[in-house]
Write a protein that holds these residues in place. Structure first.
Motif, short mmCIF file in Angstrom:
data_model
loop_
_atom_site.label_atom_id
_atom_site.label_comp_id
_atom_site.label_asym_id
_atom_site.label_seq_id
_atom_site.Cartn_x
_atom_site.Cartn_y
_atom_site.Cartn_z
N PRO A 166 79.18 6.80 50.02
CA PRO A 166 78.15 7.11 51.03
C PRO A 166 77.31 8.34 50.68
CG PRO A 166 80.20 6.52 52.11
CD PRO A 166 80.52 6.58 50.65
N ALA A 167 77.95 9.39 50.17
CA ALA A 167 77.21 10.63 49.88
C ALA A 167 76.27 10.47 48.70
CB ALA A 167 78.19 11.77 49.61
N GLU A 168 76.36 9.35 47.97
CA GLU A 168 75.55 9.16 46.77
C GLU A 168 74.38 8.21 46.99
OE1 GLU A 168 78.63 9.63 43.11
OE2 GLU A 168 78.98 7.91 44.43
N MET A 169 74.14 7.79 48.22
CA MET A 169 73.05 6.85 48.47
C MET A 169 71.70 7.41 48.06
SD MET A 169 73.82 3.81 49.39
CE MET A 169 72.28 3.22 50.10
N GLY A 170 71.52 8.72 48.24
CA GLY A 170 70.26 9.33 47.83
C GLY A 170 70.04 9.22 46.33
N GLU A 171 71.09 9.55 45.55
CA GLU A 171 70.97 9.43 44.09
C GLU A 171 70.74 7.98 43.67
OE1 GLU A 171 73.57 11.23 45.55
OE2 GLU A 171 74.11 12.93 44.25
N PHE A 172 71.44 7.05 44.36
CA PHE A 172 71.29 5.64 44.01
C PHE A 172 69.86 5.17 44.27
CE2 PHE A 172 71.42 1.16 45.44
CZ PHE A 172 71.79 0.58 44.23
N ARG A 173 69.29 5.55 45.41
CA ARG A 173 67.91 5.15 45.71
C ARG A 173 66.93 5.76 44.72
NH1 ARG A 173 69.11 0.71 48.11
NH2 ARG A 173 69.92 0.88 50.25
N ASP A 174 67.23 6.97 44.25
CA ASP A 174 66.36 7.60 43.24
C ASP A 174 66.38 6.81 41.94
OD1 ASP A 174 65.63 9.63 44.95
OD2 ASP A 174 67.10 11.07 44.18
N VAL A 175 67.55 6.28 41.59
CA VAL A 175 67.65 5.46 40.37
C VAL A 175 66.84 4.18 40.52
CG1 VAL A 175 69.23 4.05 38.99
CG2 VAL A 175 69.87 6.39 39.62
N GLU A 176 66.96 3.52 41.67
CA GLU A 176 66.19 2.29 41.88
C GLU A 176 64.69 2.57 41.88
OE1 GLU A 176 68.79 -0.99 44.22
OE2 GLU A 176 67.85 0.52 45.50
N LYS A 177 64.31 3.71 42.42
CA LYS A 177 62.91 4.09 42.42
C LYS A 177 62.41 4.28 41.00
CE LYS A 177 59.72 7.58 44.30
NZ LYS A 177 59.62 8.82 45.13
N LEU A 178 63.24 4.91 40.16
CA LEU A 178 62.86 5.12 38.76
C LEU A 178 62.74 3.79 38.03
CD1 LEU A 178 62.51 7.13 36.32
CD2 LEU A 178 64.97 6.84 35.95
N LEU A 179 63.68 2.88 38.29
CA LEU A 179 63.67 1.58 37.62
C LEU A 179 62.59 0.65 38.15
CD1 LEU A 179 67.52 0.83 37.50
CD2 LEU A 179 66.10 1.80 35.69
N LYS A 180 62.10 0.98 39.36
CA LYS A 180 61.11 0.13 40.03
C LYS A 180 61.65 -1.27 40.32
CE LYS A 180 56.95 2.45 38.25
NZ LYS A 180 57.64 3.57 37.58
N LYS A 181 62.94 -1.34 40.60
CA LYS A 181 63.55 -2.61 40.99
C LYS A 181 64.91 -2.34 41.62
CE LYS A 181 66.00 -3.74 36.69
NZ LYS A 181 66.17 -4.76 35.63
N ALA A 182 65.40 -3.33 42.38
CA ALA A 182 66.70 -3.21 43.02
C ALA A 182 67.80 -3.57 42.02
CB ALA A 182 66.78 -4.13 44.23
N ILE A 183 68.91 -2.85 42.11
CA ILE A 183 70.07 -3.15 41.28
C ILE A 183 70.94 -4.15 42.03
CG2 ILE A 183 72.14 -2.20 40.18
CD1 ILE A 183 70.67 0.46 39.90
N PRO A 184 71.31 -5.27 41.43
CA PRO A 184 72.13 -6.28 42.12
C PRO A 184 73.46 -5.71 42.61
CG PRO A 184 71.24 -7.17 40.07
CD PRO A 184 70.95 -5.69 40.06
N VAL A 185 73.88 -6.15 43.80
CA VAL A 185 75.13 -5.68 44.40
C VAL A 185 76.25 -6.62 43.97
CG1 VAL A 185 76.36 -5.20 46.55
CG2 VAL A 185 73.90 -4.72 46.37
N ILE A 186 77.32 -6.01 43.41
CA ILE A 186 78.45 -6.81 42.94
C ILE A 186 79.69 -6.62 43.81
CG2 ILE A 186 79.45 -5.11 41.37
CD1 ILE A 186 79.84 -7.33 39.33
N GLY A 187 79.66 -5.58 44.67
CA GLY A 187 80.79 -5.32 45.55
C GLY A 187 80.38 -4.43 46.70
#
Length: 437
Positions: A351-372
């Motif tokens: 939960p505390a890493e959602m900000g970092e995760f969204r920053d990564v998706e923003k950099l990639l300009k796409k959503a990362i598939p959810v596996i779990g």
């Protein structure tokens, strides 16, 4: 199709290249080599794994071969700076291959090794010095090396050097190098700080760019597993057991946390090793060699290795902790799918890493598939410890449940609440400490 011979490289370098797997120039090599050979300053933007070392190394060696006398005592003809020991070793190894059969001498200087032995090697002078900034400053201040005859300066992985706080070291080193020199700067990203660095060190540079910043290796299959911080170790264990015997790298956030995670994996029966800033140079080199030869199958590392590991056959990269800097995600997953192979990268997001995760998706300009799991709701994120606080990482293999009493990712029912663990355990959120060398 362009060949290395078409680029005008010397016969001695072409002969050395014939004994390698390099047959045709990569895009960054094809674009950069001609400009460097004619003496222009150059700023190259390219991800790791695109052939940057040969892009600056081959034309640099070509120009040095035109000199027919050895470097004087303690003198250096060309200086290459890189932020980590692993990168320095990687660059030096490649240049040594290129210089086979030539009189060109390459010397490596890093922290964590005997400074007196390094001083002895430098006493005879060298054509190319590959160094980390901190150890080079130590040797300069001792008078063991001189840069007043240095005509070439290469700053490799410049953005990573700035991230690690080396800007003051670079300024100090630059004072020892003549203004009349050829300078090459290579970076995977182009933040404002890099533009300022380029304007300070380069004169009318040619700019070449391949693989737009933020673009990961094309053959990396990416996924994210949303899991409570305390469950990450067991989730990782499950993934590792799915692929026994396959080479994997696990990236943690802190030195102490990565070491604890490695020891836990060993107790679970995995052939694991670790590299981070608390390891000596000999320890890091020994672990990397064991990873290469298969003695170690799971390498736990901090971002010190995100750009310094070029080992074929890495099948999996696990982002045990999300990186503080989103660009580091790209470098981390770039340790797999090298040389045209395929690889998989899975990120674990608490939960505390959602900000970092969204920053990564923003950099990639796409959503990362959810596996779990599923993306954390706003209330779970709000309740999570903020950066700088303990995130409750507990890699003891006893997973805690998610909020609301639901079963954990490992399928265990919720237990009694546990007290927060001190910072520095695997999964902890303490900001990474910078290594001075």
């Amino acid at each position: 199709m362009t060949t290395f011979a078409d680029l005008g490289l010397s016969d001695k370098l072409l002969k050395a290249l014939a004994n390698t797997k390099l047959s045709t120039p990569t895009p960054i090599q094809e674009q950069a080599i001609p400009h460097i050979m004619r003496g222009a300053d150059l700023m190259g933007l390219a991800q790791t794994g695109t052939g940057k070392t040969a892009a600056f190394g081959l034309p640099l060696l070509h120009r040095l071969l035109e000199l027919h006398h050895p470097a004087g005592p303690r003198n250096v003809r060309a200086l290459i700076l890189a932020p980590t020991r692993e990168l320095v070793s990687q660059i030096s190894d490649n240049l040594t291959v290129f210089t086979k059969g030539t009189p060109t001498k390459v010397t490596t200087i890093v922290g964590g090794a005997s400074i007196n032995r390094q001083a002895e090697r430098l006493a005879r002078g060298t054509d190319v010095l590959v160094a980390t900034p901190g150890r080079l400053i130590d040797l300069l201040e001792r008078g063991d090396v001189r840069l007043d005859q240095c005509g070439y300066l290469v700053l490799d992985e410049a953005d990573h050097m700035l991230d690690m706080g080396f800007i003051h070291s670079l300024r100090k080193i630059a004072k020892f190098i003549p203004l009349k020199r050829q300078t090459m700067l290579f970076s995977a990203t182009m933040p404002k700080d890099i533009e300022e660095l380029a304007s300070t060190y380069l004169r009318n540079p040619v700019k070449v760019q391949v693989s737009p910043p933020g673009k990961p290796a094309d053959k990396v299959t990416q996924a994210v597993h949303f899991t409570p911080q305390g469950d990450k170790a067991k989730v990782l264990e499950g993934y590792l057991k799915e692929h026994p015997g396959e080479r994997s790298i696990v990236f943690g956030r802190t030195k102490h946390g990565s070491e604890k995670l490695m020891k836990l994996l060993v107790t679970w029966g995995f052939k694991a090793g670790s590299i981070h800033g608390n390891k000596s140079q000999n320890q890091r080199e020994r672990t990397l060699q064991e990873f290469r030869d298969g003695t170690v199958e799971v390498l736990v590392a901090t971002d010190v290795a995100a750009r310094g590991i070029d080992i074929p056959g890495v099948k999996h990269v696990y982002n045990y902790d999300m990186p503080n800097v989103p660009e580091n995600y790209v470098h981390r997953i770039g340790r797999t799918a090298r040389a045209g192979t395929e690889g998989r990268a899975i990120a674990f997001c608490a939960p505390a890493e959602m900000g970092e995760f969204r920053d990564v998706e923003k950099l990639l300009k796409k959503a990362i598939p959810v596996i779990g799991g599923a993306p954390w709701a706003a209330d779970a994120v709000a309740a999570a410890p903020k950066p700088g606080q303990n995130r409750g990482g507990r890699p003891q293999g006893k997973p805690r449940s998610a909020a609301g009493g639901k079963p954990s990712a490992a399928g265990k029912p919720a237990g009694k609440p546990r007290a927060a663990r001190p910072q520095g355990k695997p999964g902890g959120s303490a900001a990474p400490r910078r290594s001075a060398r």
